[in-house]
Design a protein around this motif. Structure first.
Motif, PDB file in Angstrom:
ATOM      1  N   LEU A   1      30.288 -57.111 -19.846  1.00  0.00           N
ATOM      2  CA  LEU A   1      29.913 -58.501 -19.643  1.00  0.00           C
ATOM      3  C   LEU A   1      30.913 -59.202 -18.744  1.00  0.00           C
ATOM      4  CD1 LEU A   1      28.062 -60.845 -20.167  1.00  0.00           C
ATOM      5  CD2 LEU A   1      29.301 -61.327 -22.283  1.00  0.00           C
ATOM      6  N   ARG A   2      32.228 -58.868 -18.906  1.00  0.00           N
ATOM      7  CA  ARG A   2      33.226 -59.461 -18.027  1.00  0.00           C
ATOM      8  C   ARG A   2      32.943 -59.117 -16.566  1.00  0.00           C
ATOM      9  NH1 ARG A   2      37.729 -61.636 -20.360  1.00  0.00           N
ATOM     10  NH2 ARG A   2      38.087 -61.174 -22.563  1.00  0.00           N
ATOM     11  N   ARG A   3      32.554 -57.843 -16.343  1.00  0.00           N
ATOM     12  CA  ARG A   3      32.236 -57.446 -14.970  1.00  0.00           C
ATOM     13  C   ARG A   3      31.027 -58.210 -14.469  1.00  0.00           C
ATOM     14  NH1 ARG A   3      33.480 -52.034 -16.752  1.00  0.00           N
ATOM     15  NH2 ARG A   3      31.258 -51.613 -16.990  1.00  0.00           N
ATOM     16  N   ALA A   4      30.013 -58.408 -15.324  1.00  0.00           N
ATOM     17  CA  ALA A   4      28.808 -59.139 -14.915  1.00  0.00           C
ATOM     18  C   ALA A   4      29.119 -60.589 -14.616  1.00  0.00           C
ATOM     19  CB  ALA A   4      27.740 -59.058 -16.014  1.00  0.00           C
ATOM     20  N   LEU A   5      29.977 -61.196 -15.465  1.00  0.00           N
ATOM     21  CA  LEU A   5      30.356 -62.582 -15.233  1.00  0.00           C
ATOM     22  C   LEU A   5      31.109 -62.714 -13.924  1.00  0.00           C
ATOM     23  CD1 LEU A   5      31.550 -63.731 -18.779  1.00  0.00           C
ATOM     24  CD2 LEU A   5      29.337 -64.104 -17.694  1.00  0.00           C
TER      25      LEU A   5
ATOM     26  N   ALA B   1      15.006 -63.293  -4.052  1.00  0.00           N
ATOM     27  CA  ALA B   1      14.660 -62.131  -4.864  1.00  0.00           C
ATOM     28  C   ALA B   1      13.246 -62.257  -5.421  1.00  0.00           C
ATOM     29  CB  ALA B   1      15.659 -61.977  -6.011  1.00  0.00           C
ATOM     30  N   LEU B   2      12.851 -63.471  -5.790  1.00  0.00           N
ATOM     31  CA  LEU B   2      11.511 -63.683  -6.336  1.00  0.00           C
ATOM     32  C   LEU B   2      10.440 -63.393  -5.288  1.00  0.00           C
ATOM     33  CD1 LEU B   2       9.661 -64.686  -8.634  1.00  0.00           C
ATOM     34  CD2 LEU B   2       9.974 -66.996  -7.730  1.00  0.00           C
ATOM     35  N   LEU B   3      10.642 -63.881  -4.078  1.00  0.00           N
ATOM     36  CA  LEU B   3       9.661 -63.618  -3.024  1.00  0.00           C
ATOM     37  C   LEU B   3       9.578 -62.130  -2.724  1.00  0.00           C
ATOM     38  CD1 LEU B   3      10.195 -66.496  -0.437  1.00  0.00           C
ATOM     39  CD2 LEU B   3       8.395 -66.271  -2.146  1.00  0.00           C
TER      40      LEU B   3
ATOM     41  N   TRP C   1      10.278 -58.588 -13.086  1.00  0.00           N
ATOM     42  CA  TRP C   1      11.025 -59.645 -12.425  1.00  0.00           C
ATOM     43  C   TRP C   1      12.462 -59.691 -12.950  1.00  0.00           C
ATOM     44  CZ3 TRP C   1      13.130 -62.136  -9.017  1.00  0.00           C
ATOM     45  CH2 TRP C   1      13.656 -63.424  -9.136  1.00  0.00           C
ATOM     46  N   ALA C   2      12.639 -59.528 -14.254  1.00  0.00           N
ATOM     47  CA  ALA C   2      13.983 -59.556 -14.829  1.00  0.00           C
ATOM     48  C   ALA C   2      14.842 -58.426 -14.277  1.00  0.00           C
ATOM     49  CB  ALA C   2      13.905 -59.475 -16.351  1.00  0.00           C
ATOM     50  N   GLN C   3      14.245 -57.251 -14.082  1.00  0.00           N
ATOM     51  CA  GLN C   3      15.006 -56.122 -13.539  1.00  0.00           C
ATOM     52  C   GLN C   3      15.483 -56.413 -12.122  1.00  0.00           C
ATOM     53  OE1 GLN C   3      12.232 -52.892 -13.944  1.00  0.00           O
ATOM     54  NE2 GLN C   3      12.796 -52.453 -16.068  1.00  0.00           N
ATOM     55  N   VAL C   4      14.601 -56.951 -11.297  1.00  0.00           N
ATOM     56  CA  VAL C   4      14.968 -57.254  -9.913  1.00  0.00           C
ATOM     57  C   VAL C   4      16.016 -58.362  -9.879  1.00  0.00           C
ATOM     58  CG1 VAL C   4      14.121 -58.160  -7.718  1.00  0.00           C
ATOM     59  CG2 VAL C   4      12.731 -56.525  -9.013  1.00  0.00           C
ATOM     60  N   TRP C   5      15.791 -59.397 -10.652  1.00  0.00           N
ATOM     61  CA  TRP C   5      16.699 -60.544 -10.650  1.00  0.00           C
ATOM     62  C   TRP C   5      18.084 -60.155 -11.167  1.00  0.00           C
ATOM     63  CZ3 TRP C   5      16.697 -65.106 -14.535  1.00  0.00           C
ATOM     64  CH2 TRP C   5      17.498 -66.146 -14.048  1.00  0.00           C
ATOM     65  N   ALA C   6      18.131 -59.349 -12.227  1.00  0.00           N
ATOM     66  CA  ALA C   6      19.425 -58.904 -12.772  1.00  0.00           C
ATOM     67  C   ALA C   6      20.232 -58.169 -11.710  1.00  0.00           C
ATOM     68  CB  ALA C   6      19.195 -58.010 -13.985  1.00  0.00           C
ATOM     69  N   LYS C   7      19.583 -57.301 -10.979  1.00  0.00           N
ATOM     70  CA  LYS C   7      20.272 -56.531  -9.942  1.00  0.00           C
ATOM     71  C   LYS C   7      20.763 -57.435  -8.823  1.00  0.00           C
ATOM     72  CE  LYS C   7      19.598 -52.639  -6.762  1.00  0.00           C
ATOM     73  NZ  LYS C   7      18.645 -51.590  -6.287  1.00  0.00           N
ATOM     74  N   GLU C   8      19.907 -58.350  -8.374  1.00  0.00           N
ATOM     75  CA  GLU C   8      20.265 -59.213  -7.255  1.00  0.00           C
ATOM     76  C   GLU C   8      21.354 -60.213  -7.626  1.00  0.00           C
ATOM     77  OE1 GLU C   8      19.234 -59.025  -4.063  1.00  0.00           O
ATOM     78  OE2 GLU C   8      18.225 -57.190  -4.679  1.00  0.00           O
ATOM     79  N   ALA C   9      21.301 -60.754  -8.861  1.00  0.00           N
ATOM     80  CA  ALA C   9      22.255 -61.773  -9.290  1.00  0.00           C
ATOM     81  C   ALA C   9      23.520 -61.184  -9.884  1.00  0.00           C
ATOM     82  CB  ALA C   9      21.597 -62.716 -10.299  1.00  0.00           C
ATOM     83  N   GLY C  10      23.513 -59.884 -10.177  1.00  0.00           N
ATOM     84  CA  GLY C  10      24.680 -59.258 -10.774  1.00  0.00           C
ATOM     85  C   GLY C  10      24.902 -59.677 -12.214  1.00  0.00           C
ATOM     86  N   ILE C  11      23.824 -59.853 -12.951  1.00  0.00           N
ATOM     87  CA  ILE C  11      23.922 -60.224 -14.361  1.00  0.00           C
ATOM     88  C   ILE C  11      23.261 -59.143 -15.207  1.00  0.00           C
ATOM     89  CG2 ILE C  11      23.985 -62.708 -13.921  1.00  0.00           C
ATOM     90  CD1 ILE C  11      21.025 -62.881 -14.502  1.00  0.00           C
TER      91      ILE C  11
ATOM     92  N   ALA D   1      19.049 -61.639 -17.982  1.00  0.00           N
ATOM     93  CA  ALA D   1      17.944 -62.006 -17.097  1.00  0.00           C
ATOM     94  C   ALA D   1      16.631 -62.097 -17.856  1.00  0.00           C
ATOM     95  CB  ALA D   1      17.832 -60.979 -15.963  1.00  0.00           C
ATOM     96  N   LEU D   2      16.390 -61.149 -18.764  1.00  0.00           N
ATOM     97  CA  LEU D   2      15.131 -61.138 -19.497  1.00  0.00           C
ATOM     98  C   LEU D   2      15.016 -62.358 -20.406  1.00  0.00           C
ATOM     99  CD1 LEU D   2      12.522 -59.601 -19.988  1.00  0.00           C
ATOM    100  CD2 LEU D   2      13.663 -58.337 -21.819  1.00  0.00           C
ATOM    101  N   VAL D   3      16.113 -62.740 -21.072  1.00  0.00           N
ATOM    102  CA  VAL D   3      16.094 -63.952 -21.900  1.00  0.00           C
ATOM    103  C   VAL D   3      15.733 -65.157 -21.043  1.00  0.00           C
ATOM    104  CG1 VAL D   3      17.552 -65.579 -23.172  1.00  0.00           C
ATOM    105  CG2 VAL D   3      17.667 -63.142 -23.685  1.00  0.00           C
ATOM    106  N   SER D   4      16.357 -65.265 -19.875  1.00  0.00           N
ATOM    107  CA  SER D   4      16.111 -66.398 -18.989  1.00  0.00           C
ATOM    108  C   SER D   4      14.678 -66.406 -18.479  1.00  0.00           C
ATOM    109  CB  SER D   4      17.079 -66.351 -17.804  1.00  0.00           C
ATOM    110  OG  SER D   4      18.415 -66.375 -18.238  1.00  0.00           O
ATOM    111  N   VAL D   5      14.170 -65.240 -18.123  1.00  0.00           N
ATOM    112  CA  VAL D   5      12.794 -65.145 -17.631  1.00  0.00           C
ATOM    113  C   VAL D   5      11.809 -65.563 -18.714  1.00  0.00           C
ATOM    114  CG1 VAL D   5      10.997 -63.529 -16.930  1.00  0.00           C
ATOM    115  CG2 VAL D   5      13.250 -63.456 -15.833  1.00  0.00           C
ATOM    116  N   ARG D   6      11.979 -65.021 -19.906  1.00  0.00           N
ATOM    117  CA  ARG D   6      11.048 -65.330 -20.987  1.00  0.00           C
ATOM    118  C   ARG D   6      11.129 -66.785 -21.424  1.00  0.00           C
ATOM    119  NH1 ARG D   6      11.883 -59.779 -24.578  1.00  0.00           N
ATOM    120  NH2 ARG D   6      10.309 -58.531 -23.467  1.00  0.00           N
ATOM    121  N   ARG D   7      12.334 -67.340 -21.418  1.00  0.00           N
ATOM    122  CA  ARG D   7      12.535 -68.694 -21.921  1.00  0.00           C
ATOM    123  C   ARG D   7      12.175 -69.758 -20.881  1.00  0.00           C
ATOM    124  NH1 ARG D   7      18.145 -69.556 -24.631  1.00  0.00           N
ATOM    125  NH2 ARG D   7      18.923 -69.018 -22.568  1.00  0.00           N
TER     126      ARG D   7
END
Length: 335
Positions: free
Chosen positions: A5-9, A49-51, A254-264, A269-275
């Motif tokens: 998580l530290r690396r992701a942050l 990333a979304l487009l 979408w969460a998989q793509v976004w996680a990779k692009e944003a480095g999270i 990403a999945l929590v954020s997408v669903r919520r």
């Protein structure tokens, strides 16, 4: 906090050079300025990333030049300065832009859940409600949607901005201060809300009871006055709306793509997408949407967070509103 998580942050918060860097995508071979749209993106917003993930960036009849920003306020400044044509922001950056008389207009609206716009407290905090924030230090990005969420929640609790210590920090610095225990609370949006939760923080309150749930797309007056570029603005808005419809039915992808692009982390990403993100859909920039923004203008003026009130409708351009549901619509229309 775990090492992964530290690396992701770090990927999110320790990249100021990347945040300022320019990247590009698009399939047009033309490099003519008239066939290039300069689009602002937020690290946590991930429009590019979304487009790409939705396929909406394929076979573009023009080129998109992307610029990345830490949040909405600096993006709107760049749009007003003429270095960016268009970008998506929350409900408050346009208020500060109008207050500063920047040459920009709101051209589109998006509705989504406010469950991810929240005021959080760190792990181990004894604070249990917004009223307990009196006298406390709260991190927030000035002029962001979180700024409005925080002010509205404080007023609802019988407090005001003068009753707390506002520490104006961009998300990168705010996250570092929050995890280090240097602030008592943090007002922010997803995915940072989900990141803070994974780091042990918990939500004190969300924007659901106090916000209209609207976000906006802002374009420069220069782009709107240019027939060639304004045509691209309209096409871009249509593609973004289609991309959000895709995201609603492809959450994991979408969460998989976004996680990779944003480095999270994917889980964040999945929590954020669903919520939040899977609830997003385009709505009309109608009278109700303008009135909701005018209320923010008047509140911020009354709290002396902007110099004075102004007529928000003067900073809108409604020409791109065809065939969109009313802004008060709470359920996304069928694809």
């Amino acid at each position: 906090m775990s090492r992964p998580l530290r690396r992701a942050l770090a990927a999110v918060v320790l990249t100021p050079a990347l945040i300022a860097a320019l990247t590009s995508c698009g399939s047009s071979a033309s490099s003519s300025p008239a066939r290039t749209l300069r689009v602002g993106d937020q690290k946590g917003g991930a429009s590019q990333a979304l487009l790409d993930a939705s396929g909406q960036s394929k076979s573009l009849p023009y080129h998109i030049s992307w610029s990345s920003f830490s949040s909405g306020p600096p993006m709107v400044e760049a749009i007003g300065a003429g270095s960016v044509d268009i970008g998506a922001v929350g409900n408050t950056p346009p208020v500060f832009a109008g207050s500063a008389h920047r040459p920009v207009k709101v051209v589109g609206a998006l509705r989504s859940s406010e469950a991810g716009d929240a005021v959080l407290v760190p792990k181990g905090s004894a604070l249990t409600d917004v009223a307990a924030l009196k006298g406390r230090t709260i991190a927030v990005a000035q002029g962001s949607s979180a700024h409005n969420t925080l002010v509205a929640l404080l007023l609802k609790a019988g407090l005001g901005p003068a009753d707390v210590h506002l520490s104006y920090l961009q998300p990168a610095d705010a996250l570092a201060a929050f995890t280090a225990g240097k602030v008592d609370a943090w007002a922010v949006w997803d995915p940072y809300t989900a990141i803070a939760e994974q780091a042990g923080g918990h939500i004190l309150a969300t924007g659901e009871p106090v916000s209209a749930g609207l976000a906006f797309t802002v374009a420069s007056d220069g782009a709107l006055a240019d027939p060639a570029r304004s045509e691209l603005v309209g096409d871009y808005l249509r593609r973004v709306r289609a991309a959000w419809r895709w995201a609603a039915t492809h959450q994991e992808q979408w969460a998989q793509v976004w996680a990779k692009e944003a480095g999270i982390p994917y889980e964040v990403a999945l929590v954020s997408v669903r919520r939040t993100q899977s609830t997003s859909f385009g709505v009309a920039l109608d009278d109700d949407a303008v009135r909701s923004e005018q209320r923010i203008v008047d509140t911020f003026a009354a709290q002396k967070l902007i110099p004075s009130s102004f007529t928000f409708a003067d900073f809108t351009d409604r020409r791109f509103n065809a065939d969109l549901p009313p802004s008060a619509t709470t359920t996304a229309p069928a694809n």
